[in-house]
Design a protein around this motif. Structure first.
Motif, PDB file in Angstrom:
ATOM      1  N   ILE A  25       0.830  -1.206   0.000  1.00 10.93           N
ATOM      2  CA  ILE A  25       0.000   0.000   0.000  1.00 10.93           C
ATOM      3  C   ILE A  25       0.865   1.257   0.000  1.00 10.93           C
ATOM      4  O   ILE A  25       0.552   2.246  -0.677  1.00 10.93           O
ATOM      5  N   SER A  26       1.960   1.225   0.723  1.00  2.81           N
ATOM      6  CA  SER A  26       2.879   2.367   0.729  1.00  2.81           C
ATOM      7  C   SER A  26       3.414   2.631  -0.672  1.00  2.81           C
ATOM      8  O   SER A  26       3.481   3.784  -1.121  1.00  2.81           O
ATOM      9  N   ASP A  27       3.766   1.568  -1.383  1.00  6.09           N
ATOM     10  CA  ASP A  27       4.269   1.705  -2.756  1.00  6.09           C
ATOM     11  C   ASP A  27       3.187   2.238  -3.687  1.00  6.09           C
ATOM     12  O   ASP A  27       3.451   3.098  -4.536  1.00  6.09           O
ATOM     13  N   VAL A  28       1.967   1.745  -3.536  1.00 14.50           N
ATOM     14  CA  VAL A  28       0.852   2.177  -4.397  1.00 14.50           C
ATOM     15  C   VAL A  28       0.501   3.638  -4.141  1.00 14.50           C
ATOM     16  O   VAL A  28       0.318   4.426  -5.077  1.00 14.50           O
ATOM     17  N   MET A  29       0.401   4.022  -2.871  1.00 13.62           N
ATOM     18  CA  MET A  29       0.029   5.391  -2.529  1.00 13.62           C
ATOM     19  C   MET A  29       1.068   6.410  -2.990  1.00 13.62           C
ATOM     20  O   MET A  29       0.739   7.568  -3.252  1.00 13.62           O
ATOM     21  N   ALA A  30       2.302   5.978  -3.109  1.00 15.19           N
ATOM     22  CA  ALA A  30       3.364   6.881  -3.557  1.00 15.19           C
ATOM     23  C   ALA A  30       3.157   7.313  -5.007  1.00 15.19           C
ATOM     24  O   ALA A  30       3.579   8.401  -5.411  1.00 15.19           O
ATOM     25  N   VAL A  31       2.483   6.466  -5.787  1.00 16.11           N
ATOM     26  CA  VAL A  31       2.282   6.782  -7.210  1.00 16.11           C
ATOM     27  C   VAL A  31       0.815   7.009  -7.575  1.00 16.11           C
ATOM     28  O   VAL A  31       0.505   7.630  -8.591  1.00 16.11           O
ATOM     29  N   ALA A  32      -0.111   6.493  -6.751  1.00 21.31           N
ATOM     30  CA  ALA A  32      -1.538   6.632  -7.072  1.00 21.31           C
ATOM     31  C   ALA A  32      -2.349   6.935  -5.814  1.00 21.31           C
ATOM     32  O   ALA A  32      -3.197   6.136  -5.393  1.00 21.31           O
ATOM     33  N   PRO A  33      -2.134   8.105  -5.198  1.00 24.02           N
ATOM     34  CA  PRO A  33      -2.847   8.441  -3.951  1.00 24.02           C
ATOM     35  C   PRO A  33      -4.353   8.546  -4.114  1.00 24.02           C
ATOM     36  O   PRO A  33      -5.099   8.407  -3.142  1.00 24.02           O
ATOM     37  N   SER A  34      -4.824   8.774  -5.342  1.00 22.63           N
ATOM     38  CA  SER A  34      -6.267   8.915  -5.567  1.00 22.63           C
ATOM     39  C   SER A  34      -7.016   7.596  -5.350  1.00 22.63           C
ATOM     40  O   SER A  34      -8.246   7.587  -5.285  1.00 22.63           O
ATOM     41  N   LEU A  35      -6.279   6.492  -5.214  1.00 18.17           N
ATOM     42  CA  LEU A  35      -6.926   5.205  -4.971  1.00 18.17           C
ATOM     43  C   LEU A  35      -7.307   5.024  -3.505  1.00 18.17           C
ATOM     44  O   LEU A  35      -7.987   4.056  -3.155  1.00 18.17           O
ATOM     45  N   SER A  36      -6.878   5.940  -2.647  1.00 19.67           N
ATOM     46  CA  SER A  36      -7.156   5.789  -1.217  1.00 19.67           C
ATOM     47  C   SER A  36      -8.657   5.761  -0.935  1.00 19.67           C
ATOM     48  O   SER A  36      -9.148   4.901  -0.190  1.00 19.67           O
ATOM     49  N   GLY A  37      -9.405   6.691  -1.521  1.00 22.46           N
ATOM     50  CA  GLY A  37     -10.847   6.756  -1.301  1.00 22.46           C
ATOM     51  C   GLY A  37     -11.571   5.499  -1.757  1.00 22.46           C
ATOM     52  O   GLY A  37     -12.320   4.888  -0.985  1.00 22.46           O
ATOM     53  N   PRO A  38     -11.370   5.063  -3.021  1.00 23.26           N
ATOM     54  CA  PRO A  38     -12.031   3.846  -3.487  1.00 23.26           C
ATOM     55  C   PRO A  38     -11.674   2.603  -2.678  1.00 23.26           C
ATOM     56  O   PRO A  38     -12.530   1.754  -2.436  1.00 23.26           O
ATOM     57  N   LEU A  39     -10.425   2.484  -2.241  1.00 26.15           N
ATOM     58  CA  LEU A  39     -10.023   1.303  -1.468  1.00 26.15           C
ATOM     59  C   LEU A  39     -10.630   1.316  -0.069  1.00 26.15           C
ATOM     60  O   LEU A  39     -10.963   0.261   0.484  1.00 26.15           O
ATOM     61  N   LEU A  40     -10.790   2.498   0.509  1.00 26.37           N
ATOM     62  CA  LEU A  40     -11.467   2.598   1.798  1.00 26.37           C
ATOM     63  C   LEU A  40     -12.948   2.249   1.629  1.00 26.37           C
ATOM     64  O   LEU A  40     -13.533   1.501   2.428  1.00 26.37           O
ATOM     65  N   PRO A  80     -24.065   0.322  -7.993  1.00 28.49           N
ATOM     66  CA  PRO A  80     -23.401   1.089  -6.928  1.00 28.49           C
ATOM     67  C   PRO A  80     -21.896   0.836  -6.828  1.00 28.49           C
ATOM     68  O   PRO A  80     -21.182   1.626  -6.203  1.00 28.49           O
ATOM     69  N   ASN A  81     -21.427  -0.260  -7.448  1.00 26.86           N
ATOM     70  CA  ASN A  81     -20.015  -0.617  -7.331  1.00 26.86           C
ATOM     71  C   ASN A  81     -19.181  -0.293  -8.566  1.00 26.86           C
ATOM     72  O   ASN A  81     -17.965  -0.507  -8.568  1.00 26.86           O
ATOM     73  N   LEU A  82     -19.823   0.224  -9.598  1.00 24.49           N
ATOM     74  CA  LEU A  82     -19.099   0.473 -10.846  1.00 24.49           C
ATOM     75  C   LEU A  82     -18.053   1.578 -10.721  1.00 24.49           C
ATOM     76  O   LEU A  82     -17.131   1.662 -11.527  1.00 24.49           O
ATOM     77  N   SER A  83     -18.191   2.428  -9.701  1.00 22.25           N
ATOM     78  CA  SER A  83     -17.218   3.509  -9.520  1.00 22.25           C
ATOM     79  C   SER A  83     -16.044   3.089  -8.625  1.00 22.25           C
ATOM     80  O   SER A  83     -15.104   3.865  -8.440  1.00 22.25           O
ATOM     81  N   LEU A  84     -16.110   1.876  -8.086  1.00 20.86           N
ATOM     82  CA  LEU A  84     -14.998   1.399  -7.257  1.00 20.86           C
ATOM     83  C   LEU A  84     -13.771   1.146  -8.120  1.00 20.86           C
ATOM     84  O   LEU A  84     -13.873   0.658  -9.247  1.00 20.86           O
ATOM     85  N   ARG A  85     -12.611   1.470  -7.571  1.00 20.57           N
ATOM     86  CA  ARG A  85     -11.352   1.209  -8.272  1.00 20.57           C
ATOM     87  C   ARG A  85     -10.367   0.587  -7.281  1.00 20.57           C
ATOM     88  O   ARG A  85     -10.570   0.629  -6.085  1.00 20.57           O
ATOM     89  N   GLY A  86      -9.307   0.011  -7.802  1.00 15.81           N
ATOM     90  CA  GLY A  86      -8.262  -0.524  -6.940  1.00 15.81           C
ATOM     91  C   GLY A  86      -8.293  -2.030  -6.756  1.00 15.81           C
ATOM     92  O   GLY A  86      -7.556  -2.578  -5.934  1.00 15.81           O
ATOM     93  N   PHE A  87      -9.144  -2.717  -7.528  1.00 20.35           N
ATOM     94  CA  PHE A  87      -9.195  -4.177  -7.409  1.00 20.35           C
ATOM     95  C   PHE A  87      -7.834  -4.799  -7.737  1.00 20.35           C
ATOM     96  O   PHE A  87      -7.456  -5.813  -7.153  1.00 20.35           O
ATOM     97  N   ASN A  88      -7.113  -4.170  -8.659  1.00 17.79           N
ATOM     98  CA  ASN A  88      -5.778  -4.674  -8.999  1.00 17.79           C
ATOM     99  C   ASN A  88      -4.802  -4.543  -7.835  1.00 17.79           C
ATOM    100  O   ASN A  88      -3.854  -5.323  -7.713  1.00 17.79           O
ATOM    101  N   VAL A  89      -5.056  -3.567  -6.961  1.00 15.82           N
ATOM    102  CA  VAL A  89      -4.206  -3.407  -5.777  1.00 15.82           C
ATOM    103  C   VAL A  89      -4.436  -4.571  -4.811  1.00 15.82           C
ATOM    104  O   VAL A  89      -3.490  -5.126  -4.244  1.00 15.82           O
ATOM    105  N   ILE A  90      -5.692  -4.963  -4.636  1.00 15.24           N
ATOM    106  CA  ILE A  90      -6.009  -6.119  -3.796  1.00 15.24           C
ATOM    107  C   ILE A  90      -5.330  -7.368  -4.362  1.00 15.24           C
ATOM    108  O   ILE A  90      -4.749  -8.173  -3.620  1.00 15.24           O
ATOM    109  N   ASP A  91      -5.379  -7.525  -5.682  1.00 13.57           N
ATOM    110  CA  ASP A  91      -4.731  -8.667  -6.329  1.00 13.57           C
ATOM    111  C   ASP A  91      -3.220  -8.644  -6.096  1.00 13.57           C
ATOM    112  O   ASP A  91      -2.599  -9.693  -5.882  1.00 13.57           O
TER     113      ASP A  91
END
Length: 332
Positions: A50-65, A96-107
């Motif tokens: 998550i630290s590595d991801v947030m360093a380059v894609a901080p906008s994913l924080s909201g969708p992942l939360l 309601p879930n189509l706007s979610l992003r970050g599934f690749n981060v979970i993977d």
């Protein structure tokens, strides 16, 4: 008449199911440090990814939360939000879930964990740990995440939009919101605290367009929500034109990449972006908490961790229930 009775019977059955669902919201079988012996480096691995991801894609924080919320509110915190299907008939593909992003981060997290500890850490626990770590990465609070969830095997596209058991809408009023939280074993305080997660993230114009252009449903472009600050309305109209389906707007203008308490300051000034945000001013308990959270006596950071733990206990599978998926997108 028979059709009416069947409808009432179906509705009552759904209420009973939800009542039973909320009784299982205690999180039995969960504990902090569940992987201490089976995969001692598990939380460190999640944190590093998550630290590595947030360093380059901080906008994913909201969708992942938000992903953790969308998972727990449907079938409990069982990772069902992550499942794919050949014909796109799982929760992930529900409106309601189509706007979610970050599934690749979970993977990505799952891949790292499988390499270190094959078949040990559930996808449901990964979603919960990631929610905590993206909050910390955006300068928010740290809390101890209870783990030990197992993964569900069922995910239906219709579940999130079920009128009784589905996800609460961004247009929900305070009565509907309180009922939705209550049926899942959560309190009114949990509602107003978890709504504070809107301090990070974005929303599409289509989610609040009616508040700007057609609030009473009469098709009049000047028909704005009278409860919104009109200066705020004017600024939003510059960004969002009628029928705009693509533009996104900050939920917390000015600090949407930073987890702080400014969300409450905005909503109390009648600048909550969504109707469900503004609705929090229409209840004595939620309104009092919001006003308190704009002062130096705010307990929001501490409360958020507590409410996230409460939410993480909803309908969990533990022990021999469910499974530990090898890949988060499909059952074993």
């Amino acid at each position: 008449m028979a059709g009416c009775k069947n409808l009432i019977g179906t509705f009552m059955l759904q209420i009973i199911v939800l009542a039973l669902f909320s009784l299982h919201a205690e999180g039995q079988g969960l504990k902090v440090g569940f992987y201490k012996k089976s995969c001692p480096q598990a939380e460190g691995i999640v944190s590093k990814v998550i630290s590595d991801v947030m360093a380059v894609a901080p906008s994913l924080s909201g969708p992942l939360l938000r992903m953790h919320f969308h998972d727990c509110f449907i079938r409990g915190c069982d990772g069902s939000i992550l499942l794919d299907s050949p014909k796109g008939q799982t929760e992930k593909f529900s409106p309601p879930n189509l706007s979610l992003r970050g599934f690749n981060v979970i993977d990505r997290v799952k891949l790292a964990l499988e390499k270190a500890c094959p078949g040990v850490v559930s996808c449901a626990d990964i979603v919960a740990l990631v929610a905590r770590d993206v909050t910390v990465a955006t300068k928010g609070p740290h809390w101890k995440v209870e783990t030990g969830r197992r993964d569900g095997k069922v995910s239906l596209i219709t579940d999130p939009i079920n009128p009784v058991t589905g996800l609460p809408s961004f247009t929900s009023n305070i009565t509907v919101l309180k009922q939705s939280w209550s049926l899942r074993g959560l309190s009114t305080k949990d509602l107003v605290v978890l709504s504070g997660g809107h301090t990070i993230g974005m929303s599409h114009c289509s989610s609040f367009e009616e508040r700007l252009y057609n609030f009473t449903g009469k098709g009049n472009n000047g028909d704005t929500d009278p409860t919104m600050d009109q200066n705020y309305v004017a600024r939003l109209k510059l960004k969002c034109k009628p029928q705009d389906k693509t533009t996104i707007v900050e939920l917390d203008p000015g600090s949407f990449k930073t987890f702080d308490d400014s969300y409450y300051k905005l909503v109390t000034k009648r600048r909550g972006l969504l109707q469900s945000d503004a609705a929090l001013l229409n209840d004595p308990e939620t309104r009092a908490y919001m006003i308190k959270s704009t002062s130096h006596g705010s307990t929001f950071f501490k409360d958020f961790g507590v409410s996230m733990v409460n939410m993480g206990r909803i309908g969990v599978l533990t022990g021999s229930q469910g499974e530990i998926r090898k890949v988060c997108t499909k059952t074993n």
